[in-house]
Design a protein around this motif. Structure first.
Motif, PDB file in Angstrom:
ATOM      1  N   HIS A   1       0.734  -1.089  -0.142  1.00 27.17           N
ATOM      2  CA  HIS A   1       0.047   0.018  -0.113  1.00 27.17           C
ATOM      3  C   HIS A   1       0.879   1.204   0.089  1.00 27.17           C
ATOM      4  N   GLU A   2       1.771   1.357   0.891  1.00 28.24           N
ATOM      5  CA  GLU A   2       2.769   2.456   0.815  1.00 28.24           C
ATOM      6  C   GLU A   2       3.533   2.631  -0.336  1.00 28.24           C
TER       7      GLU A   2
ATOM      8  N   LEU B   1       1.414   3.972  -3.043  1.00 25.88           N
ATOM      9  CA  LEU B   1       0.860   5.619  -2.715  1.00 25.88           C
ATOM     10  C   LEU B   1       2.247   6.280  -3.412  1.00 25.88           C
ATOM     11  N   ARG B   2       3.621   5.867  -2.941  1.00 22.85           N
ATOM     12  CA  ARG B   2       4.522   6.603  -3.391  1.00 22.85           C
ATOM     13  C   ARG B   2       4.721   6.497  -4.880  1.00 22.85           C
TER      14      ARG B   2
ATOM     15  N   SER C   1      -5.872   8.837  -4.279  1.00 17.79           N
ATOM     16  CA  SER C   1      -4.941   9.647  -3.196  1.00 17.79           C
ATOM     17  C   SER C   1      -5.074  10.941  -3.541  1.00 17.79           C
TER      18      SER C   1
END
Length: 184
Positions: A49-50, A53-54, A106
């Motif tokens: 997930h991280e 997002l990045r 996001s």
């Protein structure tokens, strides 16, 4: 081979760590394998997930789309003898879609650059001097501006100042001039 490499890494960590690692030293290989699986099940979705997002922040939705396609292709191409492996693959793809959707939603996602060609007027000149001449002509055609200058007042003590530029002020000045003209 990957499983063997992971076991070697864990065994190396167990040997090199301080005495606080004694619970790993005391664990059986089966228990270590179970802990590794639990750690993967718990933390891998968080890490993915991280990472997504990045990726969305750095590269935008197109990169997420390419990543999604590549991962779905890899998941679908993976083979295993387990009878429920097709169901496992479906769950993996479902989780991937959910993570990609969150990354796409996001607010920090990098937005695609606008395709400048779609905004060009057909037949428009691209020569800088011609564009400058067109801009100058447009500015001259719009001068003087239709909006009057703004009237600004200050809160400086010392009495009222004459304000010029609004209908109300001009009306007061005319009335004052008319009164002064009537007086002998």
């Amino acid at each position: 081979m990957v499983e063997h490499r992971r076991s070697t890494v864990v065994d190396t960590l167990v040997r090199e760590r301080t005495p606080s690692m004694s619970k790993f030293q005391a664990a059986t290989p089966d228990r270590l394998r179970q802990l590794r699986l639990e750690a993967s099940a718990y933390f891998t979705p968080m890490m993915l997930h991280e990472a997504l997002l990045r990726l969305s922040h750095a590269c935008g939705g197109e990169s997420l789309g390419r990543f999604e396609k590549a991962m779905v292709d890899q998941i679908e191409a993976t083979q295993d003898d387990r009878s429920d492996f097709e169901t496992i693959k479906e769950f993996a793809i479902e989780q991937l879609y959910a993570l990609i959707r969150e990354a796409n939603e996001s607010p920090k996602k990098k937005q695609s650059l606008e395709k400048i060609d779609t905004r060009r007027t057909p037949g428009r000149s691209e020569e800088p001097q011609t564009l400058e001449d067109q801009l100058q002509a447009g500015l001259e055609d719009s001068f003087p501006a239709s909006d009057p200058p703004a009237v600004v007042s200050t809160a400086i003590p010392g009495g009222a100042k004459k304000l010029v530029g609004t209908d109300e002020v001009l009306e007061r000045q005319r009335e004052q001039a008319a009164r002064e003209a009537r007086q002998p």
